[in-house]
Write a protein that holds these residues in place. Sequence first.
Motif, mmCIF file in Angstrom:
data_model
loop_
_atom_site.group_PDB
_atom_site.id
_atom_site.type_symbol
_atom_site.label_atom_id
_atom_site.label_comp_id
_atom_site.label_asym_id
_atom_site.label_seq_id
_atom_site.Cartn_x
_atom_site.Cartn_y
_atom_site.Cartn_z
ATOM 1 N N UNK A 1 0.721 -1.118 -0.266
ATOM 2 C CA UNK A 1 -0.089 0.080 0.089
ATOM 3 C C UNK A 1 0.863 1.517 -0.087
ATOM 4 N N UNK A 2 1.902 1.187 0.178
ATOM 5 C CA UNK A 2 3.073 2.401 0.200
ATOM 6 C C UNK A 2 3.660 2.402 -1.062
ATOM 7 N N UNK A 3 3.672 1.882 -1.738
ATOM 8 C CA UNK A 3 4.256 1.611 -2.997
ATOM 9 C C UNK A 3 4.238 2.889 -4.481
ATOM 10 N N UNK A 4 3.064 3.613 -3.630
ATOM 11 C CA UNK A 4 3.103 5.138 -5.256
ATOM 12 C C UNK A 4 3.765 5.962 -3.875
ATOM 13 N N UNK A 5 4.109 5.556 -3.291
ATOM 14 C CA UNK A 5 5.319 6.880 -2.572
ATOM 15 C C UNK A 5 6.463 6.628 -2.996
ATOM 16 N N UNK A 6 7.081 5.611 -3.353
ATOM 17 C CA UNK A 6 7.824 5.445 -4.160
ATOM 18 C C UNK A 6 7.542 5.952 -5.635
ATOM 19 N N UNK A 7 7.025 5.970 -6.635
ATOM 20 C CA UNK A 7 6.480 6.174 -7.311
ATOM 21 C C UNK A 7 6.363 8.296 -7.404
ATOM 22 N N UNK A 8 6.129 8.784 -6.074
ATOM 23 C CA UNK A 8 6.033 10.214 -6.002
ATOM 24 C C UNK A 8 7.350 10.868 -5.916
ATOM 25 N N UNK A 9 8.511 9.959 -5.043
ATOM 26 C CA UNK A 9 9.759 10.940 -5.113
ATOM 27 C C UNK A 9 10.243 11.457 -6.032
ATOM 28 N N UNK A 10 9.682 12.618 -6.293
ATOM 29 C CA UNK A 10 10.433 12.928 -7.892
ATOM 30 C C UNK A 10 12.311 13.889 -7.844
ATOM 31 N N UNK A 11 11.607 14.191 -6.436
ATOM 32 C CA UNK A 11 12.839 15.444 -6.519
ATOM 33 C C UNK A 11 13.112 15.453 -4.730
ATOM 34 N N UNK A 12 12.402 14.783 -3.862
ATOM 35 C CA UNK A 12 13.341 14.801 -2.417
ATOM 36 C C UNK A 12 11.863 13.605 -2.209
ATOM 37 N N UNK A 13 12.492 12.512 -1.261
ATOM 38 C CA UNK A 13 14.014 12.090 -1.389
ATOM 39 C C UNK A 13 15.203 11.546 -2.215
ATOM 40 N N UNK A 14 16.422 12.056 -2.530
ATOM 41 C CA UNK A 14 16.942 10.718 -3.215
ATOM 42 C C UNK A 14 17.158 9.693 -4.027
ATOM 43 N N UNK A 15 16.746 9.373 -5.030
ATOM 44 C CA UNK A 15 16.912 7.466 -4.910
ATOM 45 C C UNK A 15 17.538 6.334 -4.038
ATOM 46 N N UNK A 16 18.768 7.457 -3.798
ATOM 47 C CA UNK A 16 19.524 6.651 -2.751
ATOM 48 C C UNK A 16 18.906 6.106 -1.341
ATOM 49 N N UNK A 17 18.039 7.419 -1.403
ATOM 50 C CA UNK A 17 17.359 7.973 0.015
ATOM 51 C C UNK A 17 16.199 6.326 0.164
ATOM 52 N N UNK A 18 15.427 6.396 -1.038
ATOM 53 C CA UNK A 18 14.365 6.055 -1.261
ATOM 54 C C UNK A 18 14.444 4.407 -0.936
ATOM 55 N N UNK A 19 15.138 3.888 -1.522
ATOM 56 C CA UNK A 19 16.465 2.458 -2.016
ATOM 57 C C UNK A 19 16.178 1.805 -0.394
ATOM 58 N N UNK A 20 17.493 2.928 -0.215
ATOM 59 C CA UNK A 20 17.636 2.301 1.311
ATOM 60 C C UNK A 20 16.697 2.533 2.335
ATOM 61 N N UNK A 21 15.207 3.018 2.235
ATOM 62 C CA UNK A 21 14.603 3.715 3.324
ATOM 63 C C UNK A 21 12.971 1.958 2.550
ATOM 64 N N UNK A 22 13.226 1.573 1.077
ATOM 65 C CA UNK A 22 12.466 0.442 0.640
ATOM 66 C C UNK A 22 12.968 -0.496 0.875
ATOM 67 N N UNK A 23 14.450 -0.963 1.516
ATOM 68 C CA UNK A 23 14.934 -2.193 1.513
ATOM 69 C C UNK A 23 15.378 -2.753 3.056
ATOM 70 N N UNK A 24 14.868 -1.567 3.609
ATOM 71 C CA UNK A 24 14.897 -1.113 5.429
ATOM 72 C C UNK A 24 13.552 -2.385 5.693
ATOM 73 N N UNK A 25 12.408 -2.346 4.586
ATOM 74 C CA UNK A 25 10.620 -2.575 5.837
ATOM 75 C C UNK A 25 10.883 -1.037 5.977
ATOM 76 N N UNK A 26 9.628 -2.080 7.180
ATOM 77 C CA UNK A 26 8.809 -1.748 8.116
ATOM 78 C C UNK A 26 8.202 -2.560 9.794
ATOM 79 N N UNK A 27 8.262 -2.113 10.163
ATOM 80 C CA UNK A 27 7.221 -1.804 11.312
ATOM 81 C C UNK A 27 5.904 -2.516 12.069
ATOM 82 N N UNK A 28 5.269 -3.020 12.473
ATOM 83 C CA UNK A 28 3.602 -3.216 13.407
ATOM 84 C C UNK A 28 3.613 -2.919 14.634
ATOM 85 N N UNK A 29 3.566 -2.174 14.703
ATOM 86 C CA UNK A 29 2.730 -1.663 16.086
ATOM 87 C C UNK A 29 1.423 -1.608 17.144
ATOM 88 N N UNK A 30 1.678 -2.016 17.947
ATOM 89 C CA UNK A 30 -0.412 -2.353 18.638
ATOM 90 C C UNK A 30 -0.889 -1.533 19.251
#
Length: 684
Positions: free
Chosen positions: A192-221
């Motif tokens: 559900x957060x994949x559209x965010x990747x396509x939204x990152x045209x100018x910020x943040x830079x691609x290397x930051x986007x890649x680093x964020x995506x490859x580290x996944x996410x968490x789930x809080x209770x």
Amino acid sequence: MDSIRSSQITEGIRCISESMFMGLCRKVGTSQLVAMRRDVIDISDMAENQARESDKFKGMLSGSRKEGLRLEGSDNDIMQWPNDHRVIWKLSQSQYYNTHRLTLILCDCSDSPPGFTLLYLLSPSMNREIQRACVRMNNRYYISSSKHRQIFLSESSLPYNTTPHGPCISGTIGRHEYDHAICFVSNFWPPSAFPWIDRCHSWPQPYVVNDIVKNGCHFVAIGHKLGNHEDHEWRISFSQAEQKLVYVMDHCQFLTYGLLKLFLKEIINNGVCDDDKLLCSYHMKTAVFWVIQQNAIPHWCPQNLLGGFWVCFKLILKWVYEGVCPNFFIPGNNMFLSKIHGVKQQQLFRRLSELYKKGAAFLLRSPSIRSCILDVLYNPRNSICTDDHTLISEYEFDRNLFREILFYYVNPGKLDIQECIRYLHTIEQMIGSPLLTQYQVVMLQNMIARILQYTAFMLHMETYSFDNKLSYRADKMSCHMLKLTAKFGCITDMLYIAMYYYKTLRFMEALSIIEITKVKLAQPYVMHRYVDTEMYIEAVGGQSWSTKMRQAVAWVIRLHKRFHCIRELIPVQQSLQNNQDLLIIPTFILLYMLEIFCYRHVDTMRVQTALDELQTLVHYDQGQLIPLRQRDISWQILGICQQVTGNLQAALYSFQQSLRQEPYNRIHTAAEMRIQSLSMDSLN
């Protein structure tokens, strides 16, 4: 005339913005200070996780402190997750895991609002708490967020008194408030957060986007209040991604974020009860993210700081008016939906509208923001300047660095000698890396000093009752480790050697260390409470931070209740509450106390002189050597020294004074017991 007036207004706004930039650099931190804070926390986080790789849980710091903010009340947030559980989004992702070693959990978002999910166990969990948190639905076992929260809230193993706070367990460790989230981790980015990747045209830079995506996410209770499964749903957390986004903000953007937090705390939420605090700092952060990504500010710079704040404020005002605050990663998740609506929404909008109509002048209502502006405008010697090295002196930077480094604390209550060795081995491997910053190297050296200290006392504690040969060898090793600690640490680390000598009945050796420490502490350039900054620069200016820390830095003594180094303090240590592991003792108080106790065994004629010096310090110090909030332990130690030397009336007065101070160390029980004992003795 209109053009002249417009030009004057523009120039006035530019001047105020620059003044505010300078003031916020002093309040929030210069870019160099913020980078240093992050480096120090990042390396300690990394070392902790690598050293505890085999532990059941992994964790990370998050929140304001991790981001580099040091405002009063900055969050100390901890996220922890079971190391043997992973969340996946589709069954095909299970191929990447060894299912014999890991328990896999599948997301089920089919009946949950955006940003929330149910967590379905694909295989039985070996974790007893997770088993107890499961509920059966549609012939599947789901982990219930509400049950999970309740189980961990009632866990007696947690090191502090706890209360629920959203998805977190809130409490205090020692004297610091924390939000502790027990969560789950996914190595995969949410669909559900994949559209965010396509939204990152100018910020943040691609290397930051890649680093964020490859580290996944968490789930809080915590579930959505309007969802179909509120008690069982989990919220997708992007804390790690948000921290990376804050890290890549430029400094003007970061100061705008800090300004919004001050605006929230000291204006919007000032005098408002907790139930009516509808806006939170997470909304402020989200607004900054959206404004940066949408290029709403063409040029972030000190001269436009006020303009950046104003655009963020207008966006928040728009959100409140519409009742919609879109999550930065999943915009379909309206973060206002269950909280800001109806009458409360209308009232909040009216309040914010009134502020908006007043213009930027309303910022002067905030004491912090007002001082940021006026300190610069009313001091003609402070010319407008945005350079880091001009905004903060070498001494001021060093003081901030050492405060960050020495704030770090390894809790020895949960460590054994083997774990200490593992810590040391981990840090040894890390410290040679060419990728480390100079701040991280000195932080790792401090970690080595702390762990060597604890290992030395643990080794003595575990071997003192064994045969003489083993005890002798352990003693030699403990002494060697404590002397190494003094080489890596600061001046006051020498007093741990003196404590060890006192504990092992080597009173003359202890007194020798005390005398050396006295000479070092007497230097006017020593960073203790008040420092001659010119002499500091003359003595250690331009030298390495390792040298500066060893020669010019003093710190409080932190005495863990597990280590009974000073027999006379054992009742005080035993009176510490369950959520508190440490006695925080001012340096000179401990120094004089050790001197008195040692002289009682080797030179009774000098006991009274040392006691007089301690008494004068406690009675007349005006916050120079004894911080006001550590006066409770200072009065109590004075009372103990007076009691053991036979001055019972003076001791009774000192214990009573200890009870009248701010209960920083929370040792009132020990003082009350001593008062009761002295009162009974006087009756007899």
